[in-house]
Design an enzyme around this catalytic site. Structure first.
Site, PDB file in Angstrom:
ATOM      1  N   GLY A  50       1.002  -1.132   0.050  1.00 17.86           N
ATOM      2  CA  GLY A  50       0.104   0.020  -0.097  1.00 17.86           C
ATOM      3  C   GLY A  50       0.905   1.397  -0.262  1.00 17.86           C
ATOM      4  N   ALA A  51       0.755   2.175  -0.992  1.00 16.66           N
ATOM      5  CA  ALA A  51       1.597   3.244  -1.179  1.00 16.66           C
ATOM      6  C   ALA A  51       1.659   4.261   0.172  1.00 16.66           C
ATOM      7  CB  ALA A  51       0.976   4.260  -2.090  1.00 16.66           C
ATOM      8  N   GLN A 179      -5.841  -9.186  -2.403  1.00 11.80           N
ATOM      9  CA  GLN A 179      -5.839  -8.168  -1.358  1.00 11.80           C
ATOM     10  C   GLN A 179      -7.177  -7.878  -1.125  1.00 11.80           C
ATOM     11  OE1 GLN A 179      -3.844  -7.875  -4.268  1.00 11.80           O
ATOM     12  NE2 GLN A 179      -2.161  -6.635  -4.012  1.00 11.80           N
ATOM     13  N   ASP A 220      -1.819   4.637  -6.519  1.00  8.96           N
ATOM     14  CA  ASP A 220      -0.409   4.447  -6.140  1.00  8.96           C
ATOM     15  C   ASP A 220       0.651   5.427  -6.734  1.00  8.96           C
ATOM     16  OD1 ASP A 220       0.734   1.663  -4.914  1.00  8.96           O
ATOM     17  OD2 ASP A 220      -1.303   1.421  -5.931  1.00  8.96           O
ATOM     18  N   ASN A 230      -2.981   2.192 -10.504  1.00 11.55           N
ATOM     19  CA  ASN A 230      -3.212   1.461  -9.395  1.00 11.55           C
ATOM     20  C   ASN A 230      -3.455  -0.036  -9.506  1.00 11.55           C
ATOM     21  OD1 ASN A 230      -4.750   1.532  -6.563  1.00 11.55           O
ATOM     22  ND2 ASN A 230      -6.617   0.853  -7.432  1.00 11.55           N
ATOM     23  N   LYS A 231      -3.879  -0.743  -8.485  1.00  7.63           N
ATOM     24  CA  LYS A 231      -3.661  -2.354  -8.815  1.00  7.63           C
ATOM     25  C   LYS A 231      -4.382  -2.651  -9.970  1.00  7.63           C
ATOM     26  CE  LYS A 231      -1.919  -4.327  -6.552  1.00  7.63           C
ATOM     27  NZ  LYS A 231      -0.553  -4.943  -6.386  1.00  7.63           N
TER      28      LYS A 231
END
EC number: 5.3.1.23
Length: 330
Positions: A50-51, A179, A220, A230-231
């Site tokens: 997680g950023a 996640q 992110d 992002n993911k």
């Protein structure tokens, strides 16, 4: 929100304890980190992820480098190389650099970075709660486990539920690291928020049936025009939401904006081991020798965004103007 934080610092022991997120939700196990080398490896191995949480961990990694007598230049280099996409990592290390050689100053700055994360995410949660309603869909994990604070997208969801605006959450499982299934479901259960787990491929069908009122995800790294990484899987959700006329929001601290990037074309995309796709927790799920491709992130163009939720409020198009103003660049 009943928060489970991803780390704690035992100053008297000189140890930064990380909650091993690879073992959740079955076990809550904290592992000790005593050096910057160990911290870089833990970030790379996704013990912590997680950023915002990576940024805080990297800052304390430099504190550990002082305590362990490591070469500070080498420690900084190792930490920067651990995860290339999350810009918070680099911001945190840039802030730590003026305190090289000053243990007390390093510790104060690392604590300051952590405190700012908490304050920022409390504001993001408040602002985000005002634009979410009904049934909300989210992707990956953006709660306290991913941040060390209150969470970004998930923080807004939980606050919106507390205010009576959100009644139910759809949680993407988020392949291949799961996640959503392992971490977001775990956090929502602890927070007492009604939620249902879905496979990533179910989202479009739910939207078509009118079962999704809004989508909110984390970030992110964001470029100045609003394009963001992002993911992986976020881009597909954005396209689906746009097709079905569903509001699509990104929630992030302004520290996740990279002012050097005019667009998302310059965002580096981390490619992780194919083994994380063909196997899970040591169990192979694909034929031996079968190839796999594993970009950990994708880039969503800003044209699919309804709004950007930040600690300074919700930004709407044109995003370039709003982001520059929020960052104080105008």
């Amino acid at each position: 929100m009943d928060r489970v934080l991803p780390f704690r610092f035992a100053e008297e022991e000189g140890v930064f304890w990380l909650l091993d997120q690879r073992r959740l939700p079955q076990e809550e196990v904290y592992v000790p980190v005593r050096t910057a080398r160990e911290m870089a490896q833990a970030i790379r191995d996704m013990v912590v992820r997680g950023a915002p949480a990576i940024g805080v961990s990297a800052a304390f990694g430099m504190v550990l480098a002082h305590l362990a007598g490591e070469d500070l230049e080498e420690a900084d280099r190792r930490l920067r190389a651990s995860r290339p996409t999350a810009v918070n990592l680099f911001h945190a290390l840039d802030r730590m650099r003026p305190f090289w050689g000053d243990l007390a100053g390093s510790l104060l700055e690392a604590r300051r970075i952590w405190r700012e994360v908490e304050e920022t995410e409390a504001a993001i949660s408040r602002h985000g709660a005002q634009v979410l309603w009904g049934q909300v869909l989210t992707h990956c994990n953006t709660g306290p486990l991913a941040t060390g604070g209150y969470g970004t997208a998930l923080g807004a969801i939980v606050e919106a539920y507390r205010l009576g605006r959100v009644r139910h959450v759809w949680v993407d499982e988020t392949r291949p690291y799961l996640q959503g299934a392992r971490l977001t479901a775990y956090e929502l259960q602890k927070a007492g928020v009604p939620a249902t787990l879905i496979t990533d491929g179910m989202a479009g069908w739910l939207m078509a049936r009118g079962a999704v009122d809004a989508v909110v995800v984390g970030v992110d790294r964001m470029a100045l025009n609003g394009d963001f990484a992002n993911k992986v899987g976020t881009y597909a959700l954005a396209v689906l939401a746009h097709h079905h006329g569903i509001p699509f929001y990104a929630a992030l601290p302004l520290s996740s904006v990279d002012p050097r990037l005019a667009s998302g074309e310059g965002i580096p995309i981390e490619e992780r081991s194919p083994e994380e796709v063909v196997a899970f927790r040591g169990v192979r799920i694909a034929p031996e020798g079968f190839p796999a491709y594993h970009p950990a992130f994708d880039v969503t163009p800003h044209r699919y965004l309804t709004g950007i939720i930040t600690e300074k409020g919700v930004l709407y198009p044109p995003f370039a103007e709003g982001l520059r103003r929020a960052l104080g660049l105008d």
